[in-house]
Write a protein that holds these residues in place. Structure first.
Motif, short mmCIF file in Angstrom:
data_model
loop_
_atom_site.label_atom_id
_atom_site.label_comp_id
_atom_site.label_asym_id
_atom_site.label_seq_id
_atom_site.Cartn_x
_atom_site.Cartn_y
_atom_site.Cartn_z
N GLU A 151 -12.16 -13.35 133.47
CA GLU A 151 -10.69 -12.98 133.37
C GLU A 151 -10.55 -12.26 131.94
O GLU A 151 -9.78 -10.95 131.86
CB GLU A 151 -9.64 -14.12 133.32
CG GLU A 151 -8.48 -13.74 133.90
CD GLU A 151 -7.38 -14.88 133.96
OE1 GLU A 151 -6.42 -14.99 133.25
OE2 GLU A 151 -7.91 -15.99 134.66
N ARG A 152 -11.11 -12.87 131.20
CA ARG A 152 -10.95 -12.12 129.63
C ARG A 152 -11.51 -11.07 129.52
O ARG A 152 -11.13 -10.10 128.78
CB ARG A 152 -11.37 -13.40 128.53
CG ARG A 152 -10.77 -13.04 127.22
CD ARG A 152 -10.90 -13.84 126.08
NE ARG A 152 -11.14 -15.16 126.32
CZ ARG A 152 -11.66 -16.25 125.31
NH1 ARG A 152 -11.96 -15.45 124.12
NH2 ARG A 152 -11.53 -17.38 125.44
N SER A 173 -6.73 -12.72 123.55
CA SER A 173 -7.18 -11.55 124.10
C SER A 173 -5.83 -11.04 124.69
O SER A 173 -5.70 -9.83 125.03
CB SER A 173 -7.83 -12.17 125.32
OG SER A 173 -7.95 -11.43 126.28
N LYS A 174 -4.69 -11.75 124.87
CA LYS A 174 -3.41 -11.54 125.69
C LYS A 174 -2.85 -10.60 124.57
O LYS A 174 -2.52 -9.55 125.13
CB LYS A 174 -2.41 -12.58 125.87
CG LYS A 174 -1.02 -12.43 126.29
CD LYS A 174 -0.24 -13.48 126.33
CE LYS A 174 1.25 -13.07 126.48
NZ LYS A 174 1.64 -12.93 127.84
N ARG A 177 -9.66 -8.23 130.97
CA ARG A 177 -8.65 -7.82 130.48
C ARG A 177 -8.84 -7.17 129.08
O ARG A 177 -8.47 -5.99 128.60
CB ARG A 177 -7.62 -9.16 129.83
CG ARG A 177 -6.38 -9.21 129.45
CD ARG A 177 -5.55 -10.21 129.34
NE ARG A 177 -6.25 -11.23 128.65
CZ ARG A 177 -6.60 -12.59 129.39
NH1 ARG A 177 -5.87 -12.77 130.30
NH2 ARG A 177 -7.17 -13.39 128.77
N ASP A 178 -10.08 -7.42 128.37
CA ASP A 178 -10.37 -6.74 127.10
C ASP A 178 -11.04 -5.28 127.49
O ASP A 178 -11.00 -4.34 126.73
CB ASP A 178 -11.55 -7.60 126.49
CG ASP A 178 -11.23 -8.90 125.57
OD1 ASP A 178 -10.03 -9.07 125.62
OD2 ASP A 178 -11.87 -9.72 125.41
N THR A 209 -16.93 -11.90 125.25
CA THR A 209 -16.72 -13.10 124.87
C THR A 209 -18.07 -13.81 125.09
O THR A 209 -18.49 -13.90 125.82
CB THR A 209 -15.45 -13.83 125.29
OG1 THR A 209 -15.16 -14.95 124.62
CG2 THR A 209 -15.48 -14.01 126.79
N ASP A 247 -12.77 -18.20 133.39
CA ASP A 247 -12.04 -17.77 132.21
C ASP A 247 -12.52 -16.29 131.51
O ASP A 247 -11.84 -15.40 131.13
CB ASP A 247 -12.14 -18.90 130.93
CG ASP A 247 -10.59 -19.36 131.06
OD1 ASP A 247 -9.59 -19.26 131.89
OD2 ASP A 247 -10.41 -20.22 129.89
N ASN A 263 -7.68 -17.25 124.62
CA ASN A 263 -7.01 -16.54 125.57
C ASN A 263 -5.74 -15.98 125.13
O ASN A 263 -5.51 -14.72 125.59
CB ASN A 263 -6.66 -17.48 126.60
CG ASN A 263 -7.86 -18.07 127.51
OD1 ASN A 263 -8.57 -17.26 127.49
ND2 ASN A 263 -7.70 -19.24 128.00
N GLU A 297 -10.13 -22.79 123.37
CA GLU A 297 -10.08 -21.82 124.46
C GLU A 297 -8.50 -21.25 124.42
O GLU A 297 -8.34 -19.83 124.86
CB GLU A 297 -10.40 -22.36 125.84
CG GLU A 297 -12.02 -22.15 126.17
CD GLU A 297 -12.66 -20.87 125.67
OE1 GLU A 297 -13.13 -20.76 124.70
OE2 GLU A 297 -12.69 -20.06 126.71
#
Ligand code: DC
Length: 239
Positions: free
Chosen positions: A182-183, A103-104, A186-187, A14, A179, A100, A96
């Motif tokens: 974290e993203r 991404s979830k 997760r990705d 991102t 952020d 987010n 944002e």
């Protein structure tokens, strides 16, 4: 024999600048442009309009509903405008919170499958520049030119900060770095189509490069792959 349209994939984390770079390359070469993240953001926005929140633990029925939206959401791309069900959501999907949420829900395999054909439909003559996370690995695995664009998280947070402020959103650098990390985690860690450089991708770190320098490097790579000199590439007016 009918040739498949030229496809250039640009994947990366991102705020790596993929969008701006991909649009500039598409404009320079006169190709179509796909912002695949916008599709994930549109499904996320639809879900938020239906009361799903980032903290919602999704049931099987909700996941199936997300996959249905992925396949059937009435979305129109008109230049810079993105219409969802006829409503201009171009600015709203850039928040944002929507990123987010995107991404979830992007971890859901069924939803990703639902978006697959939609994304492939963008590959029309004379060709396409597609940006996302899995363009080179899953969506267009036969693309002749694949790029993985990255930059340090501090630099990406600064770029995202500027983008958000320019669009009239409020932002804070420290929470943006957290952020982004974290993203990215997760990705990258998800089971379906995790963020990683596709096999054979040209990996380009743009931390120290301007947008123009990044585009130039990418065009040099493209020219090399298609066997042309840089000055033999088509020149579009306005670039
Ligand atoms: O590129 P972006 O920040 O607009 O994407 C938002 C989210 O959508 C991203 O965090 C993960 C998801 N995404 C994805 O999983 N696969 C893609 N090809 C594009 C986006």
């Amino acid at each position: 024999m009918r040739h498949a349209p030229m496809v250039i994939t640009i994947d990366g984390p991102t705020a790596s600048g993929k969008g701006a770079v991909a649009q500039a390359v598409a404009c320079r070469l006169g190709l179509h442009y796909l912002d695949s993240g916008a599709l994930y953001r549109l499904v996320a926005l639809q879900a938020m309009h239906h009361g799903y929140t980032f903290d919602t633990v999704l049931t099987g029925t909700q996941e199936a509903q997300l996959a249905v939206w992925a396949r059937h959401l009435p979305v129109v791309f008109e230049g810079d405008l993105i219409l969802l069900d006829g409503v201009n959501v171009s600015a709203e999907i850039r928040a944002e919170a929507v990123g987010n949420m995107a991404s979830k829900i992007a971890v859901i395999g069924l939803l990703r499958e639902g978006l697959l054909e939609r994304q492939r439909d963008f590959a029309q003559a004379p060709g396409l520049v597609a940006d996302g996370r899995d363009m080179g690995s899953i969506v267009f695995p036969n693309a002749p030119v694949k790029v993985f664009l990255t930059a340090s998280s501090q630099i990406r947070a600064e770029r995202r900060y500027k983008q958000l402020i320019d669009k009239g959103f409020s932002a804070n650098i420290t929470s943006l770095v957290a952020d982004l990390n974290e993203r990215d985690a997760r990705d990258s860690a998800r089971k379906h189509a995790p963020l990683k450089a596709a096999h054979g991708a040209y990996v380009l770190d743009s931390s120290e490069l301007t947008l123009d320098e990044t585009v130039e490097k990418l065009l040099q790579h493209y020219a090399k792959v298609v066997g042309l000199a840089l000055n033999e590439l088509p020149v579009r007016s306005g670039f």
